[in-house]
Design a protein around this motif. Structure first.
Motif, mmCIF file in Angstrom:
data_model
loop_
_atom_site.group_PDB
_atom_site.id
_atom_site.type_symbol
_atom_site.label_atom_id
_atom_site.label_comp_id
_atom_site.label_asym_id
_atom_site.label_seq_id
_atom_site.Cartn_x
_atom_site.Cartn_y
_atom_site.Cartn_z
ATOM 1 N N GLN A 104 39.664 112.649 -74.208
ATOM 2 C CA GLN A 104 39.680 112.687 -72.751
ATOM 3 C C GLN A 104 39.042 111.437 -72.191
ATOM 4 O O GLN A 104 39.480 110.881 -71.194
ATOM 5 N N VAL B 115 33.907 117.474 -68.956
ATOM 6 C CA VAL B 115 32.495 117.288 -69.187
ATOM 7 C C VAL B 115 32.091 115.963 -68.564
ATOM 8 O O VAL B 115 32.847 115.016 -68.571
ATOM 9 N N ALA C 30 29.501 108.386 -73.287
ATOM 10 C CA ALA C 30 30.234 108.665 -74.517
ATOM 11 C C ALA C 30 30.682 107.414 -75.256
ATOM 12 O O ALA C 30 31.448 107.482 -76.181
ATOM 13 N N PHE D 44 25.329 111.754 -69.400
ATOM 14 C CA PHE D 44 26.102 111.539 -70.620
ATOM 15 C C PHE D 44 26.774 110.180 -70.631
ATOM 16 O O PHE D 44 27.237 109.694 -69.602
ATOM 17 N N PRO E 171 20.134 116.048 -67.617
ATOM 18 C CA PRO E 171 20.816 115.240 -68.622
ATOM 19 C C PRO E 171 22.000 114.480 -68.034
ATOM 20 O O PRO E 171 22.655 114.949 -67.110
ATOM 21 N N PRO F 261 25.754 119.960 -60.921
ATOM 22 C CA PRO F 261 26.437 120.585 -62.058
ATOM 23 C C PRO F 261 26.807 119.622 -63.175
ATOM 24 O O PRO F 261 26.992 118.423 -62.951
ATOM 25 N N ILE F 262 26.906 120.153 -64.366
ATOM 26 C CA ILE F 262 27.390 119.403 -65.528
ATOM 27 C C ILE F 262 28.904 119.539 -65.621
ATOM 28 O O ILE F 262 29.619 118.577 -65.859
ATOM 29 N N ILE F 263 29.377 120.745 -65.419
ATOM 30 C CA ILE F 263 30.828 120.983 -65.500
ATOM 31 C C ILE F 263 31.512 120.407 -64.273
ATOM 32 O O ILE F 263 31.045 120.570 -63.155
ATOM 33 N N THR F 264 32.637 119.745 -64.495
ATOM 34 C CA THR F 264 33.434 119.303 -63.361
ATOM 35 C C THR F 264 34.893 119.296 -63.784
ATOM 36 O O THR F 264 35.202 119.281 -64.969
ATOM 37 N N THR F 265 35.787 119.354 -62.814
ATOM 38 C CA THR F 265 37.200 119.176 -63.145
ATOM 39 C C THR F 265 37.709 118.003 -62.349
ATOM 40 O O THR F 265 37.194 117.674 -61.305
ATOM 41 N N MET G 142 41.210 123.662 -66.816
ATOM 42 C CA MET G 142 40.461 123.078 -67.920
ATOM 43 C C MET G 142 39.089 122.573 -67.490
ATOM 44 O O MET G 142 38.947 121.911 -66.478
ATOM 45 N N PHE G 143 38.094 122.869 -68.278
ATOM 46 C CA PHE G 143 36.777 122.274 -68.042
ATOM 47 C C PHE G 143 36.795 120.822 -68.478
ATOM 48 O O PHE G 143 37.352 120.481 -69.501
ATOM 49 N N ASP H 192 40.261 116.695 -77.245
ATOM 50 C CA ASP H 192 38.811 116.788 -77.298
ATOM 51 C C ASP H 192 38.191 115.819 -76.302
ATOM 52 O O ASP H 192 38.871 115.047 -75.636
ATOM 53 N N ILE H 193 36.893 115.854 -76.221
ATOM 54 C CA ILE H 193 36.210 115.081 -75.185
ATOM 55 C C ILE H 193 36.374 113.582 -75.402
ATOM 56 O O ILE H 193 36.560 112.820 -74.463
ATOM 57 N N VAL H 194 36.340 113.167 -76.656
ATOM 58 C CA VAL H 194 36.466 111.741 -76.925
ATOM 59 C C VAL H 194 37.846 111.243 -76.480
ATOM 60 O O VAL H 194 37.974 110.203 -75.839
#
Lengths: 526, 526
Positions: free
Chosen positions: A251, A210, A292, A290, A288, A194-198, A207-208, A247-249
């Motif tokens: 996080q 990434v 960041a 990632f 894929p 999976p891509i999604i993880t918590t 919350m999702f 946001d993701i950054v």
């Protein structure tokens, strides 16, 4: 003259001839015949002269000739590096609407042998123009002049019309299909991780998150191994940051501060493959990944693709055997199925790229221990070789070291194994010397490290001690540890950076040119 | 007695016999022989009697017998639905350590014909125990008793050891490889479209966004088409929400409020494939897709996999032909390569699943227009059939309608085409009646809609008018429009929900059981 060739007929003709299994005509789902199925025949298409066909493609170059009595159009439809020349008489269509570069033209016509002296073995004389998708040359961003790869990066939605990016797309597709073929042939199951993880540690509930965190995590894990765990204040500051910005950054920044969570993220990434491999036979993932970090090099992307097999009942030697066989298989596949595109790359970018594939496909990989590798490098330094990074036992080999080993010293692929434990991840199997782990990197000329892998630590007590040594709490790892707790066995795996493999194959220099939609800081807009 | 069988030899033996091309032994990367390469031979392994082999696997059931003189172990290594029986004498190893369910055992032994009256055609008499990965039965979460699929969802890291989840993993792998084989065979290029995307509309600059928005977007787009665009207040409220909370769920809520952005998201999703397909020949994607809605049904996941081909130079008829050929190919592939696992599913879950595959593989799909489909449904209602949702021209067909068409009326796969434009996305090609678009859905027994697709609107003026009709600003769509502006041509594509295909094949009811690590609200913890 007879009827127009049914697309189906032409397709089966060419299937029996020269067309590669990775890119054969799809004529049965369209009423036009792919250009490849004509010009890639052993006879260059000349054997089809006298037959009719419907052809579609985009004009590479178009010009009017003989006082505007007819037009020559070089059509390319993406199925081949080569074009088909189409001749249209003025009586058939308004020639001015056809000749602009980028125009889409679909025509019915007659295949014929061109006049002697021309390069083509066959050309099409148009009898009817079925469709025109026009272009205003004043507005078209990709004129006929030579365009740099850098310029094209601003037009990712159009650049696949160029010869280079189109050839790369076919090579990339071939390598992907070769990958699935290799692992299926050897009994691996393709597993969709999976891509999604918590991360429960963060207390963020529903919350999702990434997996952008993951690759970054792997890199930061090295810090983690040597540094003390974060203080409570670090963690609090991190949580606040998430709360404020979210946001993701942010996080990611938070996760950097809170290194304990990074550790958990790494484990989660690994265990996903890991646990499956131990029960469902050997597995592989291909998807894929990632990263960041704020990196602007020609070798890094925020989103890139990795191939990651995990072999059940395997040790480091098995792992190296698998990695070597896989890389050889990819190289041979390109030689067998993409030679036309490889010749284009050799002609335009890297004269040695085909020889490199042949060498890797046929040469046994050298295997040296990390300790031997360091000795070789020290010897080189003593002999006058200059490196930017100091060489001594315990360092992580830099790219310059890796390329010296594979390009200068051995001039062939090299596998370095048994790295110091302090520079490698905690899930790698501790060797009996208690100083090194059963890790290995595959180095190849041109790109250096192509593959990194290891035998995994299958002993519950050893991995628990490694976690304690690093200062990580066991709770987030419990389900990873379950895999050692209930029916553990040796296993091993590796990861291949897919874009790096394409750079290796094509000789291109910038990773942004070998993925259709490159994502890097400031560029993820489409 | 001779030497132990080299893994390589056994592997080539079985390659020439019965082992499916999607899951053959990987013996060359391990020193043990996969159980499948023994018991899946046409002779059930009996021809190997008298040879030695190293076997590894996990104990399904183990028991001591004959006053603890020896133990029977049913070993499974994930390569096959079947087990290999291993007999260990007390003199060889401490039997008590071997018999617990879940224990991993690697043994060297002699293959022999079992006593008459047993089901196995071959068994292994252990001569040496090489490795034991023990299990404490008091702590092992998966005891030998029958476990429900629901119970197993709490142990995704271990559940692939069970017969059912292991069979599903092999079926899933086979369908994935069949997908790559089909599209490569037909000349499609596999294109890796990105997960990371940014939306400039949101003014978030460098921030990463996640495509969780996209699938949700497709669903919400229907609202968008009929509802007025959001007010400035809506957009402001949405932005505030992002600023305050910032996580993906909040971003989704924000995007919901700000419907204009949803529209852009949809376009971006489509164009990524779309533009490539027009230049690089036909393409397909196969990767994860995200849906962030708070859905707890047995048919929805937050992360699921889709196969999405896009065919160059193709219209709706070509699209339907391709979809039908692809689904038939998948069904035939399972019959040819996964019959053992399919028989297991037929035995345990759905008696009709093999017959269903055979029927779909061999039956031409019925094709009816949406208008005809509605007439059929109205007729059914007039005949006394009750539906929960009202039937009239203009509705989006509900699952009950779709299943009535495919399961009751035609009892075979059905393609419904030419849907009302108001219930479909704006990028679908407007038909000449100006009321319908060239969209199509493939309906199959058991799951209803398996595929949705359309011919795309290739006419610049028509798609611009559609955007105006919906009230969307053209700016975010400019590069999508470029594809119509510069060399446009007809093309078409569709999407197949990969998990839905697995449900269709296996007869399982819950989507959470056919993906290795299901993500749904409240469950993304590993």
């Amino acid at each position: 003259m007879g009827d127009p060739i049914a697309a189906q007929e032409l397709s089966s003709l060419s299937l029996n001839d020269a067309v590669s299994p990775t890119h054969v005509p799809n004529a049965e789902f369209s009423d036009r015949v792919p250009i490849r199925s004509i010009i890639s025949r052993p006879d260059g298409g000349s054997g089809l002269a006298g037959q009719k066909a419907r052809i579609g493609g985009w004009v590479k170059t178009g010009r009017k000739a003989d006082k505007d009595a007819f037009a020559f159009l070089e059509l390319n439809d993406g199925t081949s590096a080569g074009n088909l020349q189409v001749i249209v008489e003025a009586s058939v269509y308004e020639l001015g609407e056809l000749v602009a570069t980028g125009t889409c033209v679909v025509v019915d016509g007659l295949l014929k042998i061109p006049p002697s002296g021309t390069r083509q073995r066959v050309e099409l004389r148009a009898e009817k123009v079925i469709h025109v998708g026009p272009v205003d040359p004043a507005k078209y961003p990709l004129p006929k002049t030579k365009l740099t790869l850098e310029f094209l990066r601003d037009f990712v939605h159009l650049r696949s019309r160029t010869n280079t990016i189109s050839a790369v797309a076919r090579i990339r597709n071939a390598l992907a299909f070769a990958t699935h073929t290799f692992f299926n042939k050897h009994g691996f199951l393709y597993v969709h991780t999976p891509i999604i993880t918590t991360s429960d540690c963060e207390g963020a509930g529903e919350m999702f998150q990434v997996t952008s965190l993951f690759s970054e995590a792997e890199k930061l894990e090295k810090e983690l191994i040597q540094n003390p765990p974060p203080t409570e204040a670090d963690v609090e500051a991190a949580k606040l940051l998430v709360k404020e910005k979210g946001d993701i950054v942010s996080q990611l920044k938070a996760a950097k501060a809170s290194k304990q969570e990074i550790g958990a993220a790494v484990v989660e990434l690994k265990k996903a493959k890991d646990n499956v491999s131990k029960v469902e036979e050997s597995v592989y993932t291909f998807g894929p990944t990632f990263r960041a970090e704020n990196s602007h090099t020609s070798r890094h992307l925020a989103e890139f693709w990795m191939v990651e097999p995990e072999i059940a009942f395997a040790d480091l030697k098995d792992d190296m055997n698998c990695a070597e066989a896989y890389v050889k298989f990819l190289c041979q596949w390109l030689l067998d199925n993409c030679l036309e595109d490889m010749k284009f790359m050799a002609d335009k970018f890297d004269k040695s790229c085909i020889d490199r594939l042949k060498m890797v496909a046929s040469t046994p990989f050298v295997r040296v221990s990390y300790t031997e590798a360091v000795e070789i490098l020290v010897e080189a330094v003593n002999g006058g070789k200059k490196f930017e990074n100091e060489v001594k036992w315990g360092i992580d080999l830099a790219s310059e070291h890796e390329r010296y080993l594979t390009e200068v010293k051995f001039q062939k692929p090299v596998i370095v194994y048994n790295y110091p434990k302090d520079i490698k991840a905690f899930y790698m199997r501790l060797n009996d010397d208690l100083k090194t782990v059963a890790a290995m990197d595959v180095l190849v000329p041109k790109v250096g490290e192509l593959i990194g892998g290891s035998q995994r630590e299958e002993r519950l007590d050893v991995i628990q001690q490694r976690l304690r040594d690093i200062g990580l709490p066991p709770e987030p790892y419990e389900w990873y540890l379950d895999l050692r707790r209930f029916g553990t066995v040796k296993h091993a795996g590796f990861g291949l950076g897919f874009e790096r493999m394409i750079l290796f194959a094509t000789g291109l220099e910038n990773i942004r040119d070998v993925i259709p939609f490159p994502r890097y800081p400031g560029r993820a807009d489409l």
